[in-house]
Design a protein around this motif. Structure first.
Motif, PDB file in Angstrom:
ATOM      1  N   SER A  80      -9.196  -3.164   3.278  1.00 54.38           N
ATOM      2  CA  SER A  80      -8.552  -4.408   3.700  1.00 54.38           C
ATOM      3  C   SER A  80      -7.392  -4.123   4.653  1.00 54.38           C
ATOM      4  CB  SER A  80      -8.041  -5.161   2.469  1.00 54.38           C
ATOM      5  OG  SER A  80      -7.320  -6.319   2.859  1.00 54.38           O
ATOM      6  N   TYR A  81      -6.632  -3.073   4.328  1.00 53.45           N
ATOM      7  CA  TYR A  81      -5.489  -2.718   5.180  1.00 53.45           C
ATOM      8  C   TYR A  81      -5.959  -2.245   6.559  1.00 53.45           C
ATOM      9  CZ  TYR A  81      -1.465  -0.212   7.021  1.00 53.45           C
ATOM     10  OH  TYR A  81      -0.458   0.240   7.835  1.00 53.45           O
ATOM     11  N   ASN A  82      -6.985  -1.389   6.576  1.00 53.03           N
ATOM     12  CA  ASN A  82      -7.510  -0.875   7.846  1.00 53.03           C
ATOM     13  C   ASN A  82      -8.045  -2.009   8.735  1.00 53.03           C
ATOM     14  OD1 ASN A  82      -6.892   1.780   7.290  1.00 53.03           O
ATOM     15  ND2 ASN A  82      -8.884   2.197   6.325  1.00 53.03           N
ATOM     16  N   ALA A  83      -8.666  -3.002   8.096  1.00 58.29           N
ATOM     17  CA  ALA A  83      -9.178  -4.154   8.842  1.00 58.29           C
ATOM     18  C   ALA A  83      -8.015  -4.960   9.428  1.00 58.29           C
ATOM     19  CB  ALA A  83     -10.026  -5.029   7.927  1.00 58.29           C
ATOM     20  N   MET A  84      -6.935  -5.052   8.648  1.00 56.30           N
ATOM     21  CA  MET A  84      -5.758  -5.780   9.128  1.00 56.30           C
ATOM     22  C   MET A  84      -5.077  -5.052  10.280  1.00 56.30           C
ATOM     23  SD  MET A  84      -3.942  -7.339   5.691  1.00 56.30           S
ATOM     24  CE  MET A  84      -2.801  -8.338   6.654  1.00 56.30           C
ATOM     25  N   LYS A 118     -10.210   1.510  -3.052  1.00 58.24           N
ATOM     26  CA  LYS A 118     -10.972   1.512  -1.806  1.00 58.24           C
ATOM     27  C   LYS A 118     -10.881   0.142  -1.129  1.00 58.24           C
ATOM     28  CE  LYS A 118     -15.577   2.544   0.060  1.00 58.24           C
ATOM     29  NZ  LYS A 118     -15.629   1.319   0.888  1.00 58.24           N
ATOM     30  N   GLU A 119     -10.892  -0.912  -1.944  1.00 60.69           N
ATOM     31  CA  GLU A 119     -10.809  -2.271  -1.403  1.00 60.69           C
ATOM     32  C   GLU A 119      -9.478  -2.493  -0.677  1.00 60.69           C
ATOM     33  OE1 GLU A 119     -11.724  -1.488  -4.426  1.00 60.69           O
ATOM     34  OE2 GLU A 119     -13.862  -2.078  -4.414  1.00 60.69           O
ATOM     35  N   GLU A 120      -8.381  -1.980  -1.269  1.00 60.85           N
ATOM     36  CA  GLU A 120      -7.064  -2.128  -0.643  1.00 60.85           C
ATOM     37  C   GLU A 120      -6.995  -1.383   0.681  1.00 60.85           C
ATOM     38  OE1 GLU A 120      -3.851  -2.685  -4.274  1.00 60.85           O
ATOM     39  OE2 GLU A 120      -4.607  -0.668  -3.829  1.00 60.85           O
ATOM     40  N   ILE A 121      -7.556  -0.172   0.693  1.00 60.66           N
ATOM     41  CA  ILE A 121      -7.520   0.638   1.915  1.00 60.66           C
ATOM     42  C   ILE A 121      -8.370  -0.002   3.005  1.00 60.66           C
ATOM     43  CG2 ILE A 121      -8.176   2.868   2.902  1.00 60.66           C
ATOM     44  CD1 ILE A 121      -7.501   4.114   0.153  1.00 60.66           C
ATOM     45  N   LEU A 168       0.833  -1.205   0.000  1.00 54.75           N
ATOM     46  CA  LEU A 168       0.000   0.000   0.000  1.00 54.75           C
ATOM     47  C   LEU A 168       0.864   1.250   0.000  1.00 54.75           C
ATOM     48  CD1 LEU A 168      -3.049   0.740   0.098  1.00 54.75           C
ATOM     49  CD2 LEU A 168      -2.763   1.032   2.560  1.00 54.75           C
ATOM     50  N   GLU A 169       1.940   1.241   0.807  1.00 58.43           N
ATOM     51  CA  GLU A 169       2.801   2.422   0.907  1.00 58.43           C
ATOM     52  C   GLU A 169       3.594   2.662  -0.374  1.00 58.43           C
ATOM     53  OE1 GLU A 169       5.147   1.585   4.334  1.00 58.43           O
ATOM     54  OE2 GLU A 169       3.673   2.402   5.757  1.00 58.43           O
TER      55      GLU A 169
END
Length: 344
Positions: free
Chosen positions: A296-300, A291-294, A281-282
């Motif tokens: 998913s990352y926030n959930a992780m 949006k899906e990547e963000i 992501l970075e």
């Protein structure tokens, strides 16, 4: 391993000393017996110090006194140049026994101490240390058997009836030998899992998953082997404390390998997955992030925080339980030796 002990097997016989001018073979035998008795007393002081003292200086001082008593006895016996009426066979065998005893207690002791300093770095090193220590004892025992035979031959030659009664000091030294041998047997079983756990801990610190898996499997294997060996080890008299604490410790190590380690690996793999997602992501600009990547990352992020909290709790619990058991094993071992080795 705290106790480094060289046991000198000393034979004693119950005849009293009356004179140094030997009118008969009994007086000659008595004279040598007196010197043996003095060494026995020094040996017992050393054995007792090892069992009951926490002072390394006191233990080494008693060892030096033991060496001095052997040297003194050897000097007096060597002065009997004609032995008994020209018969020097018994005298010479005793001198050979004393010389080998002095060499092993004095010179070999330093080698054993040096080995002891590195013994706890691996099971092989510990086993080598114990084998070397036992080999030194066997050398002294072998010479002692020769000296005993020479004594019996002398008595047979001159028609002397020798008492077979074991002296009180002899009984104490025999008991001490048994106590230390029993403790060593249990210690090696404990140490084999304990050192493997150290390798496991090092692998965990390095996040070496392959190393963790390998050492965990070995830890379970050694724990199972140790538990099987314990089935054949009987209590020492009525005292089963060493077997019970060793069994309790091995059961912990087995549980650690089977239950705790898989949780460690799961956490590391999840954390690795999180770090990969974070780097991915970075590496992208804001406009290239979906949006899906963000999401998913926030959930992780939420999940990893939860996993870290859970991991820290189980890790602290495991660490505290392990330290408590190791301290209990050492304390039980100290108590066992102190309780069963007779006081001076």
């Amino acid at each position: 391993m705290k106790n480094c002990l060289l046991i000198v097997a000393l034979f004693c016989f119950s005849i009293s000393v009356n004179a140094q001018e030997f009118k008969n073979p009994v007086e000659y035998l008595n004279y040598i017996g007196k010197e043996q008795e003095n060494i026995s007393k020094s040996m017992w002081k050393y054995t007792s110090a090892v069992a009951h003292s926490k002072s390394a200086r006191r233990i080494d001082n008693t060892r030096k006194l033991l060496v001095k008593s052997i040297q003194t006895a050897a000097k007096k016996i060597a002065a009997l140049k004609d032995g008994y009426q020209g018969d020097i066979e018994y005298r010479n065998q005793i001198l050979e026994y004393l010389a080998i005893s002095e060499k092993n207690i004095n010179e070999e002791y330093d080698k054993i101490i040096n080995m002891q300093e590195v013994a706890e770095q691996s099971y092989d090193a510990m086993e080598a240390y114990i084998m070397t220590r036992d080999l030194v004892n066997k050398k002294i025992d072998a010479e002692n058997e020769k000296a005993e035979l020479a004594q019996k031959n002398f008595c047979t030659k001159y028609n002397i009836k020798l008492s077979e009664n074991t002296s009180e000091l002899g009984k104490k030294i025999k008991i001490s030998n048994d106590v230390f041998a029993y403790h060593t047997e249990l210690y090696l079983i404990f140490f084999k899992t304990n050192i493997t756990d150290l390798y496991l801990s090092n692998a965990i610190q390095k996040n070496d998953i392959a190393g963790i898996q390998q050492n965990a499997a070995t830890l379970v294997q050694y724990a199972n082997e140790g538990l099987e060996k314990l089935k054949a080890i009987k209590p020492f008299g009525s005292d089963n404390s060493m077997v019970l604490i060793t069994k309790k410790t091995l059961e912990f190590y087995k549980k650690q390998g089977e239950q705790f380690v898989p949780k460690v690996i799961d956490f590391m793999m999840f954390n690795e997955k999180f770090e990969t997602a974070k780097k991915s992501l970075e590496s992208k600009s804001d406009k290239d992030r979906t949006k899906e990547e963000i999401d998913s990352y926030n959930a992780m992020v939420k999940q990893v925080n939860k996993e870290i909290d859970t991991y820290n709790k189980i890790n602290n619990t495991n660490y505290q339980e392990k330290n408590t058991l190791i301290n209990q094993w050492n304390a039980t071992g100290d108590t066992f030796i102190s309780a069963h080795v007779p006081m001076g």
